[in-house]
Design an enzyme around this catalytic site. Structure first.
Site, PDB file in Angstrom:
ATOM      1  CB  SER A 191       1.670  -4.933  -9.215  1.00 38.51           C
ATOM      2  OG  SER A 191       1.938  -5.179  -8.088  1.00 38.51           O
ATOM      3  CD  GLU A 192       3.512  -0.208  -6.050  1.00 35.73           C
ATOM      4  OE1 GLU A 192       2.737  -1.060  -6.055  1.00 35.73           O
ATOM      5  OE2 GLU A 192       3.671   0.388  -4.782  1.00 35.73           O
ATOM      6  CG  ASN A 193       5.187  -7.061  -7.477  1.00 37.42           C
ATOM      7  OD1 ASN A 193       4.520  -6.230  -7.637  1.00 37.42           O
ATOM      8  ND2 ASN A 193       5.134  -8.201  -7.701  1.00 37.42           N
TER       9      ASN A 193
END
Lengths: 230, 231, 230, 231
Positions: free
Chosen positions: A53-55
């Site tokens: 997940s990018e975050n």
């Protein structure tokens, strides 16, 4: 303008399952916002797919039970999720170093338009004063494979086109397109249909598509209706 | 003796000047320094340039500064959400400037700012509207764009636990932009859930070393139900 | 060529103490290999100075007790050290991001030569086929203040010169020079002697120095002999 | 099922080819993957380009590969120490090539290699012999040099604990170059003290996420007294 397709093809969850079927054991995969997110729920038993997940996490797990949501444990869509054993946390800059550095085996993304050459438009419709690029441009240049996972048409209009008219996310980046109607590869020889969803004819698919399609095999091959795998 | 703790958010943000560049951590509501933002709304500094990934995802994020007419320019990757109306209105009458950067480029530009790298090449945004007007060069057969570092006068970050030296540990995906923004501002101000004794944090686990944090404020725990405000 | 100085000036540990006296409470400081390393042992009581080591730590503490050495806890000179409470570990790239990004308040370094303009040569003598740059170039461009801490001469030859003849580490980077004989500031008006070590005359100091010196005050000011502080 | 564990170092290094570029972690003896190096001495691949900070600090470091005539080029910041004699001899008869990079530039070039950044500007080495021949540009009133990313075919790293996914935690300053080199090679091979069950490592504390590690070998604990071999 083509007819709204109905009662043919895959449901969203069947579509997600079809994508999941092609993800290989041990792959690191990023899932975009929207239908791609559903893929997390239908990874076949026995495959270890590590979701990114990018975050800033690897090892994204399913949605938490109601009441168990943690605002400090969210996905790229800012929805509460869980972390699988073996998962870990890192910063956004480390997360995009991972993405841009070519370490993800695949990214499964949504799209507004995709061209027959694999150009992707997914961050801005022309009428939008803002645009919402998020991590889309980084994922498309960085991941080893770009899979689109989307409805075949939008409000009856084809999303697969000869040339994108919306602002590009990246040129020549899409490897494979999964829609509710078919699985289509982007190749040097153009768009090649690998598989038709149940009830979908090649002719119908072509009608719903604004770029020329080829069939991979001489005969139309019809997919078995896919049950939702868990 | 080192003591970075401030009594309250009002004192911690008191010297933020009109025209300052402010980096704001968080990803939607997760890891968002919302109490510092609220204090800055109260303090009233104007003509701010704000760098933050999400604008409008939550009402107590950067949207609050925009609605209070404190922002002249926004640099972000994702300026949408249920609270982006005031941003859209101000864009339409040209009272705010918007620069959209790909999320990874945004993170890397801030990282570069903190790391003494003034510019770098990235393949992201080549051949796109967001790469227009930028220098380009081919490396490894691919077009790359030259991107410039971002630094701030101030950064607002949110952490989980800190010590008076300014070391910070985060809780899960609260981390997001906070560690990288902490490195790139002259004055980094952190709101944290807890301040512990020096030596209590695991030295292997400190994601923001003390050198990057200048002011600390301990906040009360977030109210219940905050998780679902993203809309 | 000047006379080898003897029995005048500061011992190495007194020199280190003199440097430590100027480090301010709360500063983040990197200590180079050699005499600068001694500064760690003589930080005055009541000052919190957070020492940085290039190989990835903040909060460097004193040498361990004999038998307590840990090969996984070493300083930039690869010598066993300890970690103070509040210290932490990070990677070499994060460590140099910290250095190059301008976050260190000071670096205390050794030198082969320093010019009257503050040019530093510290990584290679002309006869050396290799050179040993380590972190010296990054520290000199990155730290807010560069303090040298060194013997005033090397084998009787001045190390403070009009122009460096050895390969540069960085130009115009040195702020202050601490030697066994004096404390000298590098200013826009040239080298200004701030303090003479016990038993050292300005004339003698100038003889040991291959660049013109000025005295900061009209009268020669003699330092009190410095005891070693702990 | 993911299983990155290899039975022994010999199998883990078996496919390293002549002419490969190899990144070797460690800082002196700390965090040095010395068992993997020993296996590569045994394996015998030639004409290697080796990237490692220290060359000669310890006998079981890169010095061992040099003495065994396996190295055609070295990229490092500190090519000295009691075991640098063979390097010096080979430099004098031009059978080895040496590229010295400032330590921070070396670390950043490797980080860039792993992060998809092909080149970046740094103030380090401007106006010096190590900046000669490089493109320069002025940013913020200072001269900067353009530096290129480094990537490897293989990386050797040393960690403390790992799980079969390849997640790694380090022990204290053992970390050094290991996490950054892990990101920059096609195949990263880690020797670790212990392999634990997936889920046993603290997710906040994993300095090398599983995505960066391709092979793991569990080693016996280092012999006593290793701490003082740096000479």
């Amino acid at each position: 303008m083509v007819k709204e397709e109905q009662k043919v093809g895959w449901s969203k969850i069947e579509l997600a399952s079809r994508v999941a079927q092609d993800l290989e054991d041990g792959w690191f995969v990023n899932l975009g916002i929207g239908i791609p997110t559903l893929v997390a729920d239908v990874i076949p038993e026995g495959k270890e797919i590590i979701l990114h997940s990018e975050n800033g996490l690897l090892g994204l797990g399913p949605k938490p039970e109601p009441g168990q949501e943690d605002m400090d444990l969210v996905n790229a869509g800012k929805e509460p999720i869980t972390l699988k054993p073996g998962g870990c946390f890192f910063s956004q800059s480390d997360s995009f170093a991972m993405i841009r550095g070519g370490h993800l085996d695949a990214a499964v993304l949504g799209a507004f338009q995709v061209s027959e050459h694999g150009d992707l438009a997914s961050w801005k419709v022309p009428s939008d004063p803002l645009g919402r690029v998020g991590g889309a441009m980084d994922l498309t240049v960085g991941a080893k494979r770009i899979f689109l996972c989307m409805q075949h048409t939008s409000k009856g209009k084809p999303k697969i086109v000869e040339e994108c008219t919306y602002p590009l996310t990246a040129p020549r980046c899409v490897d494979r397109i999964y829609t509710n109607l078919a699985v289509i590869d982007v190749t040097d020889e153009g768009l090649v249909v690998q598989e038709l969803a149940p009830g979908v004819s090649f002719q119908y698919l072509q009608e719903c598509t604004a770029a020329p399609l080829k069939l991979h095999v001489s005969d139309e091959r019809q997919s078995d209706a896919l049950g939702v795998q868990q | 003796m080192i003591q970075k703790r401030f009594e309250n958010t009002a004192k911690a943000v008191a010297d933020i000047h009109d025209g300052a560049t402010l980096l704001v951590g968080g990803f939607g509501g997760s890891g968002l320094p919302s109490h510092l933002i609220a204090a800055l709304v109260e303090q009233g500094a104007k003509n701010l340039t704000v760098v933050s990934n999400n604008i409008g995802a939550v009402s107590d994020g950067v949207a609050a500064l925009i609605s209070n007419n404190q922002v002249k320019k926004i640099i972000c990757s994702f300026p949408v959400g249920p609270h982006a109306d005031d941003l859209i209105a101000r864009l339409q009458n040209s009272t705010i400037e918007l620069e959209i950067a790909p999320q990874g480029t945004l993170a890397e530009r801030i990282r570069a700012g903190g790391a003494g790298i003034p510019a770098f090449y990235t393949p992201t945004a080549a051949y796109t509207e967001l790469g227009e007007g930028k220098e380009t060069r081919v490396y490894n057969g691919r077009l790359h764009v030259l991107e410039q570092a971002i630094t701030g006068d101030f950064a607002f970050i949110k952490g989980h636990r800190a010590d008076r030296w300014g070391n910070i540990v985060y809780n899960k995906t609260q981390r997001n932009f906070n560690p990288v923004m902490a490195t790139a501002a002259k004055i980094t101000i952190a709101e944290v859930d807890e301040i512990v004794e020096v030596g209590e944090l695991d030295p292997e686990n400190i994601a923001t070393p003390s050198i990057y944090v200048h002011r600390l404020v301990k906040m009360e725990a977030a109210p219940e139900g905050r998780v679902l405000v993203n809309g």
